[in-house]
Design a protein around this motif. Structure first.
Motif, PDB file in Angstrom:
ATOM      1  N   ARG A   1       1.775   6.389  -7.176  1.00  0.00           N
ATOM      2  CA  ARG A   1       0.606   6.918  -7.881  1.00  0.00           C
ATOM      3  C   ARG A   1       0.237   8.334  -7.452  1.00  0.00           C
ATOM      4  NH1 ARG A   1      -0.357   3.754 -12.382  1.00  0.00           N
ATOM      5  NH2 ARG A   1      -0.135   1.559 -11.817  1.00  0.00           N
TER       6      ARG A   1
ATOM      7  N   TYR B   1       7.138  -1.993  -5.893  1.00  0.00           N
ATOM      8  CA  TYR B   1       5.887  -1.735  -6.611  1.00  0.00           C
ATOM      9  C   TYR B   1       6.155  -1.466  -8.092  1.00  0.00           C
ATOM     10  CZ  TYR B   1       1.531   0.427  -8.079  1.00  0.00           C
ATOM     11  OH  TYR B   1       0.378   0.728  -8.751  1.00  0.00           O
TER      12      TYR B   1
ATOM     13  N   THR C   1       2.278   1.716  -3.546  1.00  0.00           N
ATOM     14  CA  THR C   1       1.224   2.176  -4.458  1.00  0.00           C
ATOM     15  C   THR C   1       0.934   3.650  -4.258  1.00  0.00           C
ATOM     16  OG1 THR C   1       0.214  -0.028  -4.386  1.00  0.00           O
ATOM     17  CG2 THR C   1      -1.147   1.787  -5.201  1.00  0.00           C
TER      18      THR C   1
ATOM     19  N   GLU D   1       0.829  -1.208   0.000  1.00  0.00           N
ATOM     20  CA  GLU D   1       0.000   0.000   0.000  1.00  0.00           C
ATOM     21  C   GLU D   1       0.864   1.259   0.000  1.00  0.00           C
ATOM     22  OE1 GLU D   1      -2.477  -0.362   3.400  1.00  0.00           O
ATOM     23  OE2 GLU D   1      -3.795  -1.890   2.497  1.00  0.00           O
TER      24      GLU D   1
ATOM     25  N   ASP E   1      -4.214   7.648  -9.159  1.00  0.00           N
ATOM     26  CA  ASP E   1      -5.530   7.116  -8.824  1.00  0.00           C
ATOM     27  C   ASP E   1      -6.431   8.284  -8.441  1.00  0.00           C
ATOM     28  OD1 ASP E   1      -7.765   5.914  -7.835  1.00  0.00           O
ATOM     29  OD2 ASP E   1      -6.723   4.618  -6.406  1.00  0.00           O
TER      30      ASP E   1
END
Length: 615
Positions: free
Chosen positions: A328, A404, A324, A321, A417
């Motif tokens: 992102r 990642y 990510t 997490e 995102d």
């Protein structure tokens, strides 16, 4: 009769006379050629002992200092790290130090002092001592220092391999250094030396006088005929693999298959000139001709986009997490931008050497991030935010980001995102109302005086730039009291929405300050030359190489200067030149300090007179 008393002045005069006689005598001996410098006879036992004990004491002291300073030692049992070190050892070190069960070159054994057979003696040194020897070399011997003045983290790959030598058989050494490239050699295309191409000046290490006695230039002969043998590709695939992914070294060598030809060629030329630091790559790149560099770049760029195929070591769900989120969306609280803002699929179009990262090897990415964070990473002139970003990331952050990115398919655009980064594309009614209060200072219309002229025109900038600047204010990295207060009152989503209001608005030219006196035409012309061409002699890159239409169009974090207020631009340049600015993502502190007061003022007016860039 009493003897004359030897006074202190007479004693000093006598000693001085003796010293003068000794110096003159020594000079006469040297001038007459009476000091033997022949390397044919071996050193006398006393000479050898003196050299060896001096060497050991110096290395032990340096290693102890590094240990006390907290030198970070990676996992030296990593098979990929060992494999990477094996290739460098084979191509460079083995020429003098031999290999397991293999004799040394007669040329090496004719040196004084002779280089030792490392399989026999490497166990006498600690890991840190080996690092010191490889980094610093040994004066008065043929042992060179590491052929780069930075990026010393890659030395650990050679240390990792050296630790294997005492127990390694000749067959195992052959398999480690030859099998990975030899099996596929027949299928590899030849790349002729052809024309040498333009010579490149080497920037490795400090120059030594007399300069006419040395040639700091590439291409060079190298230790092995990598280029002259017309088969440079067999050396490349030893680390990068025939598919370009870096598989033979477990991802320690970068994945070239995901890079474009221009990026690969630029990297090789930078390694050859020393503009990009790597002791491993310098020895390879400096031996290549210009046509070979271009051919290698086209070959690897033409391979299908592939990832390494070896999943990174599994972490926790929290690590996934974290990786990510950072890749992102970044981290607003720490003013860290998302990786995708620079390293997306359009990165190559920026002209700034920004590589694609999706599908790159985790080991390589982690080593690069650690190098940036430590200050030993390769750098470039001009815009490079990575040292500041890497230092703001914890070791766990850097590992999570690397893992990642490595797990992504090649070509992933790294788009943010939207659900996790609300606001950047949403100019909400609340934000529009909030923007009205901002225009009290940031209205692009005619300026109302000097104070107003120091506020930037926000309609020129992208949403990403405005949002990131607000994060810098909120975190305190840009110490402007009024803006810090404004940023503290907004949530991350509100900042994104406000950035969208200005960032998607039509770019409007700024009004001029009626109290500002423009510089003479000749200074404006000189400013234009600086903006377009820079001044390499002073280490001043061309302003437009970062702030031009292509770079700012591809990377929204770079500010657009065309049409900006002259007073604001000059104020920022003067602030950077003072050297008091905190570390953010810009290299402007060093660049602005190399400009004169009149140059900074003229550059501000030159950019202010230009029409805004299209969004």
């Amino acid at each position: 009769m009493s003897r004359p008393r030897l006074t202190r002045p007479r004693l000093l005069i006598g000693l001085g006379a003796v010293a003068v006689v000794l110096v003159l005598g020594a000079a006469a001996v040297l001038k007459a050629g009476l000091v033997p410098v022949s390397a044919r006879p071996p050193h006398a036992a006393a000479t050898a002992a003196l050299l060896h004990e001096t060497f050991r004491a110096s290395v032990e002291r340096s290693a102890r200092q590094l240990t006390e300073a907290g030198l970070d030692v990676p996992d030296l049992d990593d098979p990929g790290l060992i494999a990477l070190g094996a290739q460098h050892y084979d191509q460079v070190c083995s020429s003098c130090h031999g290999g397991p069960g293999l004799g040394q070159s007669p040329v090496a054994l004719s040196m004084r002092p002779r280089p030792q057979s490392l399989p026999a003696v490497v166990g006498e040194f600690s890991e840190t001592e080996l690092y010191v020897i490889l980094r610093d070399g040994v004066r008065f011997t043929a042992m060179p220092s590491w052929p780069a003045d930075g990026n010393f983290g890659e030395i650990w790959a050679v240390v990792a391999f050296l630790r294997q030598l005492p127990d390694m058989t000749p067959d195992a050494y052959h398999d480690a250094t030859e099998a990975s490239r030899g099996a596929a050699e027949a299928a590899l295309p030849a790349m002729a030396w052809d024309r040498r191409g333009a010579a490149m000046e080497l920037k490795l290490h400090a120059r030594a006088d007399p300069l006419e006695d040395y040639l700091y230039s590439a291409p060079s002969t190298g230790w092995r005929p990598i280029g002259l043998g017309d088969t440079p590709l067999r050396y490349c695939v030893a680390c990068h693999g025939t598919d370009g992914t870096g598989a033979p070294t477990g991802g320690q060598a970068p994945n070239l298959a995901i890079l474009d030809a221009d990026t690969i060629a630029a990297r090789l030329r930078d390694y050859a000139s020393g503009a990009r630091q790597s002791g491993i790559m310098a020895t390879v790149a400096t031996s290549l001709s210009g046509p070979q560099i271009d051919a290698l770049a086209e070959h690897f760029a033409g391979l299908p986009d592939r990832t390494l195929g070896v999943p990174p070591s599994a972490g926790t769900e929290a690590d996934a997490e974290r990786g990510t989120a950072l890749v992102r969306n970044g981290d607003f609280a720490r003013a860290l931008p998302a990786c995708g803002l620079c390293h997306g699929t359009g990165a190559e179009k920026a002209g700034l050497g920004v590589p694609r990262l999706a599908g790159q090897g985790a080991a390589f990415l982690k080593r690069r991030l650690d190098g940036f964070a430590s200050g030993r990473g390769a750098d470039r002139d001009g815009w490079n935010p990575m040292p500041a970003i890497a230092r703001a990331l914890s070791p766990a952050d850097r590992s999570a980001v690397a893992a990642y990115l490595a797990a992504l398919p090649a070509g992933d655009p790294l788009s943010p995102d939207a659900a996790a980064a609300p606001g950047l594309e949403q100019a909400t009614e609340t934000a529009i109302a909030q923007a009205q209060s901002c225009t009290a200072c940031h209205d692009p219309g005619p300026a109302l005086g000097a104070d107003r002229d120091l506020s930037p025109n926000l309609t020129l900038q992208s949403p990403a730039y405005i949002a990131h600047q607000m994060a810098l204010f909120d975190s305190g990295l840009r110490p402007v009291t009024t803006m810090q207060q404004a940023a503290h009152e907004l949530t991350e989503a509100e900042v994104g929405a406000l950035a969208a209001v200005f960032g998607t608005a039509r770019a409007s030219p700024s009004g001029s300050d009626p109290e500002r006196r423009p510089p003479p035409d000749y200074q404006l012309a000189e400013a234009g030359a600086l903006a377009r061409d820079g001044d390499p002699g002073r280490g001043v890159p061309a302003c437009l190489s970062c702030h031009g239409a292509a770079p700012t169009g591809a990377i929204g974090l770079i500010p657009r200067l065309d049409g900006q207020r002259a007073g604001y631009l000059q104020d920022r340049l003067d602030y950077f030149a003072e050297g008091k600015a905190p570390e953010v993502l810009a290299p402007m502190t060093g660049i602005a300090a190399r400009l004169t007061d009149s140059e900074r003022a003229a550059l501000a007016d030159w950019f202010a007179a230009r029409p805004p860039l299209e969004k």
